[in-house]
Design an enzyme around this catalytic site. Structure first.
Site, PDB file in Angstrom:
ATOM      1  N   VAL A  92      32.299  51.484  34.532  1.00 39.97           N
ATOM      2  CA  VAL A  92      32.837  52.712  33.923  1.00 39.97           C
ATOM      3  C   VAL A  92      31.672  53.627  33.565  1.00 39.97           C
ATOM      4  CG1 VAL A  92      34.234  53.683  32.040  1.00 39.97           C
ATOM      5  CG2 VAL A  92      34.687  51.343  32.825  1.00 39.97           C
ATOM      6  N   HIS A  93      31.631  54.814  34.139  1.00 38.51           N
ATOM      7  CA  HIS A  93      30.585  55.754  33.722  1.00 38.51           C
ATOM      8  C   HIS A  93      31.010  57.207  33.818  1.00 38.51           C
ATOM      9  CE1 HIS A  93      29.953  56.139  38.087  1.00 38.51           C
ATOM     10  NE2 HIS A  93      29.470  57.314  37.801  1.00 38.51           N
ATOM     11  N   ARG A  94      32.147  57.490  34.467  1.00 39.84           N
ATOM     12  CA  ARG A  94      32.554  58.873  34.710  1.00 39.84           C
ATOM     13  C   ARG A  94      32.698  59.610  33.373  1.00 39.84           C
ATOM     14  NH1 ARG A  94      31.569  60.559  39.334  1.00 39.84           N
ATOM     15  NH2 ARG A  94      32.255  58.593  40.202  1.00 39.84           N
TER      16      ARG A  94
END
Ligand code: UD1
Ligand code: UDP
Length: 352
Positions: A204-206
């Site tokens: 998860v990084h968006r």
């Protein structure tokens, strides 16, 4: 011929590695590599140069962190100086990061031709920083190398489908073929007994997820609720937000540091399924025969959704749980991303 390659963020190192390898086999082409510095931690940058044998950058601009405008502006200024000094025949940019846009803009203002690898991707969500980077880079470029037929159609729809655009396939598919034999388990995989357990590999990084505490907490809760262990190599951006926004890590979610590409490939090959908001990891799930749950409302890689490999859940915890429980690999796999020779086709397009 002198090529100047601009890279700066993790996925660009992986994409550029395949093209740099084929370029290095030619005596008549010299590649100058410029690292903007967008990603700078050892496990977000140096590790990929080491593992993928990418030549050390000729120039390192040291521009990392800050707001979008400040980062892109500082890169633009520094790139103009480097490009003016190097005077390349062509500038090569990859993907959709701020480094991509700065590279294309700096070159076009100096009247240096630009080639964009991974052209034509669209999410049609103009609030995504990457969407503006893609659109602007495509319109500034002289050569557009599209990874999919969908990307080609997007380029045609924007009046860019003339001689400058061609479908070459996906350089990340090339990378997955080249490196799959070299995959290796992370040091901690044995302790976690990952080779004998079902687990979810998640990333998860968006910005829309990492920067929104409700979405981020919902994603973690949704992943944990499916009842499988979750291995989460965590991007530094998300790690920072979890700390500052006081997000709880549910039981069963194992946060680890970002891993190298060879370890990531091992995890993708050994997990039961992938859950991610990453562009590259969605496709790699498919390359390794794993279903994917995508933690976004839309994707640029629509062919995976249409083929039944990918389910879009957004950040809704109930949708995530249901998608994880229902996830299975469809019986048939099609060649959606070319023949594994995208890098050769990029080189052929440049030489032509
Ligand atoms: C960027 C790209 C995104 C891509 C992602 C790949 C843009 C607009 N976004 O997002 O398209 O999917 O890279 O991973 O270009 N940080 C560190 N160490 C690092 C790198 C980042 O601590 O080595 C932290 C910093 O606090 C930084 C933050 O992460 O401010 C965000 O980094 P940034 O490069 O701006 O965006 P990404 O989320 O990495
Ligand atoms: N990746 C990696 N280590 C990690 C997470 C991702 O090597 O801990 C690789 C992954 O295999 C893929 C690429 O990084 O090749 C994807 O980058 P990222 O998710 O950061 O960016 P995006 O593809 O969303 O732009």
């Amino acid at each position: 011929m002198k090529l100047l390659t601009v890279i700066g963020a993790r996925p660009q190192f992986i994409k550029a590695a395949t093209v740099s390898r084929v370029v290095s086999e030619r005596d008549d082409i010299r590649e100058v590599i410029v690292h903007t510095g967008q990603h700078y931690d050892v496990n977000m940058s140096d590790i990929f140069f080491d593992q993928l044998s990418i030549p050390r950058p000729d120039h390192h601009l040291g521009v990392g962190g800050g707001s979008h405008g400040a980062m892109t502006g500082r890169m633009l200024e520094a790139l103009e100086i480097v490009m003016s000094g190097e005077n390349p025949d062509l500038v090569l940019v990859y993907g959709d990061t701020n480094s991509t846009l700065a590279g294309a803009l700096a070159a076009v203002k100096l009247h240096i031709p630009v080639a964009h690898v991974e052209a034509g991707l669209r999410s049609f969500n103009r609030r995504m920083p990457e969407e503006m980077n893609r659109i602007l880079t495509d319109h500034a470029s002289d050569l557009l190398f599209a990874p999919t037929e969908t990307a080609m159609a997007n380029l045609r729809n924007e009046g860019l489908g003339d001689g400058r655009a061609r479908m070459v396939g996906d350089v990340m598919y090339d990378a997955s073929l080249f490196y799959r034999e070299k995959a290796r388990a992370p040091d901690w995989a044995g302790v976690m007994r990952l080779d004998e357990r079902d687990f979810i590999l998640a990333t998860v990084h968006r910005a829309e997820n990492a920067d929104n505490p409700v979405r981020l907490q919902d994603i973690l809760r949704g992943l944990a609720s499916a009842g499988l262990p979750v291995v989460l190599p965590l991007h530094p951006r998300t790690r920072d937000r979890i700390a500052t926004m006081d997000i709880a890590i549910p039981d069963g979610v194992h946060v680890v540091d970002p891993v190298g590409y060879l370890e990531m490939v091992w995890l993708e090959a050994h997990c039961r399924l992938v859950a991610t908001d990453s562009g590259g990891v969605q496709k790699e799930a498919y390359f390794f025969g794993k279903p994917c749950v995508t933690l976004r409302e839309e994707t640029e890689w629509v062919e995976l959704v249409e083929a039944g490999w990918n389910t879009l859940t957004g950040a809704n915890p109930e949708a995530i749980r249901a998608a994880v429980n229902a996830a299975h690999a469809p019986a048939t796999a099609m060649a959606l991303y070319g023949d594994g020779d995208a890098a050769e086709r990029v080189l052929a397009g440049i030489l032509e």
